[in-house]
Design a protein around this motif. Sequence first.
Motif, short mmCIF file in Angstrom:
data_model
loop_
_atom_site.label_atom_id
_atom_site.label_comp_id
_atom_site.label_asym_id
_atom_site.label_seq_id
_atom_site.Cartn_x
_atom_site.Cartn_y
_atom_site.Cartn_z
N LEU A 112 0.79 -1.27 -0.04
CA LEU A 112 -0.02 0.12 0.11
C LEU A 112 0.86 1.20 -0.11
O LEU A 112 0.60 2.18 -0.90
N ASP A 113 1.85 1.29 0.77
CA ASP A 113 2.85 2.59 0.83
C ASP A 113 3.49 2.45 -0.54
O ASP A 113 3.67 3.81 -0.87
N VAL A 114 3.76 1.63 -1.02
CA VAL A 114 4.60 1.80 -2.35
C VAL A 114 3.66 2.12 -3.35
O VAL A 114 4.06 3.00 -4.12
N HIS A 115 2.44 1.83 -3.55
CA HIS A 115 1.67 2.06 -4.31
C HIS A 115 1.22 3.50 -4.52
O HIS A 115 1.04 4.47 -5.33
N VAL A 116 0.94 3.94 -3.12
CA VAL A 116 0.65 5.14 -2.80
C VAL A 116 1.71 6.62 -3.25
O VAL A 116 1.69 7.54 -3.75
N THR A 117 2.89 5.98 -2.94
CA THR A 117 4.11 6.89 -3.05
C THR A 117 4.46 7.02 -4.59
O THR A 117 4.74 8.03 -5.10
N GLN A 118 4.22 5.68 -5.41
CA GLN A 118 4.37 5.83 -6.83
C GLN A 118 3.59 6.49 -7.53
O GLN A 118 3.67 7.40 -8.39
N GLU A 119 1.87 6.32 -7.21
CA GLU A 119 0.94 6.70 -7.84
C GLU A 119 0.76 8.33 -7.63
O GLU A 119 0.29 9.08 -8.45
N LEU A 120 0.85 8.61 -6.20
CA LEU A 120 0.71 10.04 -5.84
C LEU A 120 1.67 10.92 -5.65
O LEU A 120 1.63 12.03 -5.36
N GLY A 121 2.84 10.08 -5.68
CA GLY A 121 4.22 10.99 -5.27
C GLY A 121 4.22 11.50 -4.05
O GLY A 121 5.08 12.71 -3.74
#
Length: 235
Positions: free
Chosen positions: A131-140
């Motif tokens: 979840l953390d990785v997806h949020v960081t990659q998709e939302l910056g």
Amino acid sequence: MRLPHEYDHRHSDVSGGWLRAATFGAMDGLVSNTSLIAGVGAASVEAHTVVLSGVAGLVAGAFSMALGEYTSVATQNEQLAAEVKVERRALQRNPRAEAAELTAEFVRMGMSPETAERAATEVSADTERALDVHVTQELGVDPDALPSPYVAALSSFATFSVGALIPLIPYLLGFSSLLAGMLTGYAGLLLVGALTARFTRRSWWGAALRQLILGAIAIGATYAVGSAIGVGIPG
């Protein structure tokens, strides 16, 4: 524990918490209150009226800045929290599709397809980490490094108050010279610009000159308006 690269350098906080709010507060306090006393003073009013206007501007502006910073940062964090919920539901409903999406993102970052797939599989094995990785990659945005609305509000309140107080210093010391107040405000703009350069690693004189020029435009315009109104209104 120190990271391997920390032997020769460290990075400052760029999450947008206290520094942005403090810089904004100090600049707004200086520009708005120096402009305020310039506009009021240009209308040829008594020094007492200038001081009263400046103090009122300080109090009103400090609370306005603090409330504005708190609301804006809190709203931004709430928006991110809502997006995190959306991503969490997507991971629960379509884990394979989300893993494939992460693989594609890793490939765009420069990994080979094989390495990207292995990395995505390892990351996806832990739901919270995924979840953390997806949020960081998709939302910056790192969901674990959000700015605090309380820190932003307090920083803004404090620095606005200090900035707004600077042009009033000559009056509080017993002088009744509008020129002295404006010059003190200009000196404050130079100081704030030089201090911000310490965090941005720009040349201090360039940052100081930029703040002075931008502030002087607002102060000069307000002085002109105050002077015109003062002439136009019969005493």
